[in-house]
Every structure is written in structure tokens, then in C-alpha cells.
Design a protein around this motif. Structure first.
Motif, mmCIF file in Angstrom:
data_model
loop_
_atom_site.group_PDB
_atom_site.id
_atom_site.type_symbol
_atom_site.label_atom_id
_atom_site.label_comp_id
_atom_site.label_asym_id
_atom_site.label_seq_id
_atom_site.Cartn_x
_atom_site.Cartn_y
_atom_site.Cartn_z
ATOM 1 N N LYS A 1 0.857 -1.187 0.000
ATOM 2 C CA LYS A 1 0.000 0.000 0.000
ATOM 3 C C LYS A 1 0.888 1.229 0.000
ATOM 4 O O LYS A 1 1.962 1.228 0.599
ATOM 5 N N CYS A 2 0.405 2.281 -0.655
ATOM 6 C CA CYS A 2 1.131 3.546 -0.618
ATOM 7 C C CYS A 2 0.993 4.228 0.739
ATOM 8 O O CYS A 2 1.891 4.937 1.179
ATOM 9 N N GLY B 1 -4.840 3.361 1.920
ATOM 10 C CA GLY B 1 -4.864 3.267 0.465
ATOM 11 C C GLY B 1 -5.281 1.885 -0.008
ATOM 12 O O GLY B 1 -5.389 0.943 0.780
ATOM 13 N N GLU C 1 -5.143 -1.808 -1.472
ATOM 14 C CA GLU C 1 -4.136 -2.873 -1.446
ATOM 15 C C GLU C 1 -3.755 -3.209 -2.882
ATOM 16 O O GLU C 1 -4.621 -3.429 -3.730
ATOM 17 N N ILE C 2 -2.465 -3.244 -3.140
ATOM 18 C CA ILE C 2 -1.972 -3.470 -4.498
ATOM 19 C C ILE C 2 -1.449 -4.892 -4.613
ATOM 20 O O ILE C 2 -0.528 -5.299 -3.910
ATOM 21 N N ILE D 1 3.633 -1.519 -7.099
ATOM 22 C CA ILE D 1 3.999 -0.142 -6.779
ATOM 23 C C ILE D 1 5.495 0.031 -7.003
ATOM 24 O O ILE D 1 6.303 -0.693 -6.412
ATOM 25 N N LEU E 1 2.142 1.222 -10.626
ATOM 26 C CA LEU E 1 1.559 2.332 -9.889
ATOM 27 C C LEU E 1 2.652 3.086 -9.141
ATOM 28 O O LEU E 1 3.747 2.576 -8.936
ATOM 29 N N CYS F 1 3.488 5.990 -5.783
ATOM 30 C CA CYS F 1 3.043 6.686 -4.576
ATOM 31 C C CYS F 1 3.456 8.143 -4.704
ATOM 32 O O CYS F 1 4.642 8.453 -4.800
ATOM 33 N N LYS G 1 -0.845 9.543 -2.127
ATOM 34 C CA LYS G 1 -1.889 8.987 -2.982
ATOM 35 C C LYS G 1 -1.292 7.869 -3.826
ATOM 36 O O LYS G 1 -0.103 7.866 -4.135
ATOM 37 N N THR G 2 -2.141 6.922 -4.216
ATOM 38 C CA THR G 2 -1.762 5.876 -5.158
ATOM 39 C C THR G 2 -2.143 6.364 -6.544
ATOM 40 O O THR G 2 -3.304 6.705 -6.781
ATOM 41 N N THR G 3 -1.191 6.422 -7.453
ATOM 42 C CA THR G 3 -1.480 6.972 -8.784
ATOM 43 C C THR G 3 -1.057 6.012 -9.882
ATOM 44 O O THR G 3 -0.218 5.129 -9.677
ATOM 45 N N ASP H 1 -1.088 11.683 -14.594
ATOM 46 C CA ASP H 1 -1.386 10.865 -13.426
ATOM 47 C C ASP H 1 -2.851 10.984 -13.010
ATOM 48 O O ASP H 1 -3.423 12.073 -12.991
#
Length: 198
Positions: free
Chosen positions: A28-29, A33, A35-36, A42, A57, A59, A63-65, A73
Motif C-alpha cells: 500500500k502507498c 490506500g 491494497e496493491i 507499486i 503504480l 506513490c 496517494k496511489t497513482t 497521473d
């Protein structure tokens, strides 16, 4: 601050769970946020081989972008890894129709979630009467931008900018940060609102 969330599908061909590497733990970022998981990763938090091209992705500013070359973005609000394969996004500039005008998904593994329809962006030197509704975040004191479906004659004060296939035209009913939480309810509300004001 009002935001408009929109949704993208990602291709099912990438969801081979057997391909998930045990060296690619969830990340996570920031604590709250999304979950990736694979097929996303990330940058800097997970190994480079933990995602497919286009699924990287970042951070940024808590924010997660995700970066789209044709636009820039966008903020990732959530990702559904089940059969829906759905990613919800918002524009940090709070102008989703600016995104729609410039975002080209043709070279990405993503597609819009909702059915698309051709809409034309009009740039007008004078404000138009109803039923036209201008897009405030794209308009200024000397020009007015509208997103319209099929139309006959372009008003004299307007020039077509571009016709694009997008999920929806502009409506004041969309300026609501609860958009997307309950899709059926929200879309019924949007229809009722546009009927009342049209």
C-alpha cells in the motif's frame, strides 16, 4: 471537495493467479490506500517483475497513482481483483471531462466500464441556453465548453473541438463525491436529475 470517480476495466488475460510470484507481497502507498496485488505493483515498493506493462503504480503525495502517457497521473481509489476486474479512478485536478477529452486507452490494457457514446466538445465564445450545460472546470470568462451528444447545426458562437467516445456527458448531478458507491442508485438519480432539469 466534489470529485467524480470513473471506472476502468482491466483485461482478464492478465489475471492468471498461477503467475503470482511469492516474492510479490501485497503493498500500500499509505495505510488507508488500496491494497496493491498482481497484476499491479507499486514502483519502489515491490520488485519490477511483479506487474505487467501498464500496471505499474506510483506513490505520490500520499496517494496511489497510475500514469497514462496521453494524459498524466490519475488517482487510484480502489481496485477490484475479482471477476469484475474494476479499477476506480479520480482526476486530482477534479475535471474528469478534461481527462475524457485527452485520455487514450487504445494502447493500454484498460477500457471504460460503462457503455460508450460519442460526445462532441464545443468551445463557444458565448454561453448557450438550456438544455446545454457548460463544463465549469474547462470554461473561462471568455469561453464556454460544452459536451454534447448528436446535434444538428453548430451554434455560430461555437467551434467543435473533438468528438470522443466517453461514458457520459457533463451533468451537475455528477459533481458528487458519493458517485460510484452505489451504481444503480446513482445512475437512477442522474437520470431523474437530467429529466427534471432538461
Amino acid at each position: 471537495m466534489a470529485v467524480i470517480i470513473f471506472f476502468l476495466l482491466f483485461s482478464s488475460i492478465f489475471l492468471n493467479t498461477e503467475a503470482i510470484d511469492k516474492n510479490c507481497p501485497p503493498a500500500k502507498c499509505f495505510p488507508n490506500g488500496p491494497e496493491i496485488l498482481f497484476p499491479f505493483s507499486i514502483k519502489g515498493l515491490q520488485p519490477q517483475n511483479c506487474s505487467y506493462p501498464g500496471f505499474k503504480l506510483l506513490c505520490k503525495e500520499n496517494k496511489t497513482t497510475i500514469h497514462f502517457p496521453s494524459y498524466g497521473d490519475l488517482v487510484v481509489k480502489s481496485i477490484s481483483y475479482d471477476s469484475k476486474r474494476l479499477m476506480s479512478l479520480l482526476d486530482p485536478e477534479n475535471c474528469v471531462h478534461q481527462v475524457f477529452l485527452n485520455l487514450d486507452l487504445s494502447q493500454t490494457p484498460f477500457r471504460y466500464y460503462f457503455v460508450l457514446k460519442n460526445y462532441t466538445y464545443l468551445n463557444c465564445s458565448a454561453a448557450l441556453p438550456r438544455p446545454f450545460v457548460q463544463v465549469p472546470c474547462m470554461s473561462g470568462s471568455k469561453y464556454h465548453v460544452y459536451v454534447v451528444a448528436s446535434f444538428g447545426v453548430v451554434p455560430d458562437s461555437c467551434k467543435p473541438v473533438k468528438t470522443v467516445a466517453i461514458p457520459f456527458s457533463y451533468s451537475p448531478c455528477l459533481a458528487d463525491d458519493s458517485f460510484g458507491r452505489d451504481l444503480a442508485r446513482r445512475f437512477r438519480h442522474m437520470f431523474q436529475c437530467s429529466t427534471r432539469k432538461g
